[in-house]
Write an enzyme that holds these catalytic residues in place. Sequence first.
Site, PDB file in Angstrom:
ATOM      1  N   ASP A  99      89.456  82.082  29.059  1.00 13.56           N
ATOM      2  CA  ASP A  99      90.901  82.247  28.904  1.00 13.56           C
ATOM      3  C   ASP A  99      91.376  83.398  29.792  1.00 13.56           C
ATOM      4  O   ASP A  99      90.763  83.700  30.811  1.00 13.56           O
ATOM      5  CB  ASP A  99      91.185  82.564  27.415  1.00 13.56           C
ATOM      6  CG  ASP A  99      92.583  82.166  26.967  1.00 13.56           C
ATOM      7  OD1 ASP A  99      93.546  82.829  27.399  1.00 13.56           O
ATOM      8  OD2 ASP A  99      92.702  81.211  26.186  1.00 13.56           O
ATOM      9  N   HIS A 154      97.568  86.327  25.915  1.00 13.49           N
ATOM     10  CA  HIS A 154      97.036  85.023  25.517  1.00 13.49           C
ATOM     11  C   HIS A 154      95.575  85.066  25.056  1.00 13.49           C
ATOM     12  O   HIS A 154      95.225  84.583  23.974  1.00 13.49           O
ATOM     13  CB  HIS A 154      97.202  84.046  26.691  1.00 13.49           C
ATOM     14  CG  HIS A 154      97.041  82.607  26.348  1.00 13.49           C
ATOM     15  ND1 HIS A 154      95.818  81.974  26.336  1.00 13.49           N
ATOM     16  CD2 HIS A 154      97.953  81.662  26.005  1.00 13.49           C
ATOM     17  CE1 HIS A 154      95.991  80.694  26.011  1.00 13.49           C
ATOM     18  NE2 HIS A 154      97.280  80.486  25.808  1.00 13.49           N
ATOM     19  N   SER A 313      97.608  76.311  22.011  1.00 11.79           N
ATOM     20  CA  SER A 313      96.655  77.389  22.322  1.00 11.79           C
ATOM     21  C   SER A 313      96.260  78.164  21.075  1.00 11.79           C
ATOM     22  O   SER A 313      95.196  78.778  21.031  1.00 11.79           O
ATOM     23  CB  SER A 313      97.273  78.382  23.315  1.00 11.79           C
ATOM     24  OG  SER A 313      97.278  77.862  24.607  1.00 11.79           O
TER      25      SER A 313
END
Length: 376
Positions: A99, A154, A313
């Site tokens: 990621d 994220h 996600s």
Amino acid sequence: MDSAACMGQAIQSKFIVQWEDGRFTVESGKDAESFKKEFIEPKLNDIRQVEFDRRIQVESTKVSTSATVSDSWGLSMIKANSAYTQGIYGEGVKVAVVDAYVDVSHPQLANRIAINTGEIPNNGIDDDGNGVVDDYYGASFVSVPSSTTIPSPHGSHVAGIIAADSNYGPVKGVAPRAKIIPAQFIANDGGGSLGDAILALQYAAKRGAKIINASWGGAPCVASLRNAFKVLESQGILVIVASGNDARDIDVYPEFPASFNLSNQITVAASDFTDFMTSWSNSGFKFVHVAAPGEQILSTVPGASSMYMDGTSMAAPFVSGTAALLWSAKPTATAQQIKAAIEQSVDVTSGHEFKVKTRGRINIQKALQVLGQLVP
């Protein structure tokens, strides 16, 4: 085949090479013609396949301003407590977060990082000879320059959903004793390259990940990424993939890697706190397997902080955490048995079935029972 999914801007001077032994490398050359002559031809017998590397832009997730529900609604919905009351917390299972940047110094993540003990931190040497220098806390494979130096939230958000330690802050990870392997390929601005993603996946496997969380899409439909997933399949690694946030049916308009549909893959749609599909989640009765909480999810972000985010996600790491709990309960299970237990135990509610293969949302309590039958 949706031609848009096959796009992805080719990087004319970078090439993804798959070798006959299954390894991947990313190589540079002036252009395709000179690379063919100078690199490929002398090594032709050792090379299985070569493709241009390609840029990918990761889907953006939405930051929720506040939650209208309990901060741990997702854990309650999937009955995570049923594992904890049996002493199952994900112990002994490594989950790679392939990621963006993961803040390994975050108080809720610091104790959850899988330390590479063969490496001495910050000495500029590849102590364990794995081809990566100073990967004590994980590794970065980012080669695409970023337009910002501010870390993306994220990767840390995904990592916290999987394994945040609630002794040090407000976020409760699904598998709070699992270990996280950070493998970054997404730059701070959400850009990345296919070659970097493949190197990060390969690294995660080498570091002993049982589960890889891939909360990203937008990759072009090239053979090398599928081949990299196939290698992981042969290594018994479970890959959890976000279905995407475009409100599309990915059976009809494929999204990659979500639409690969391999035996070691679970593709995840997002459910909300009323236990319906979110309006923006991708779906598909063939390529999307289960739903999991993905709206107003509180998790860790860089700078010892936390925030609410929405996206598939966020749903994928709920499934990665679930898989870690199951594997810690039954360490001899195969990736396919963990997948089967998760798929066969979903909650299907009449009147709001999900547009996914199983029609349902994950349930840890039932998944543990099913796994107990599959792996006595």
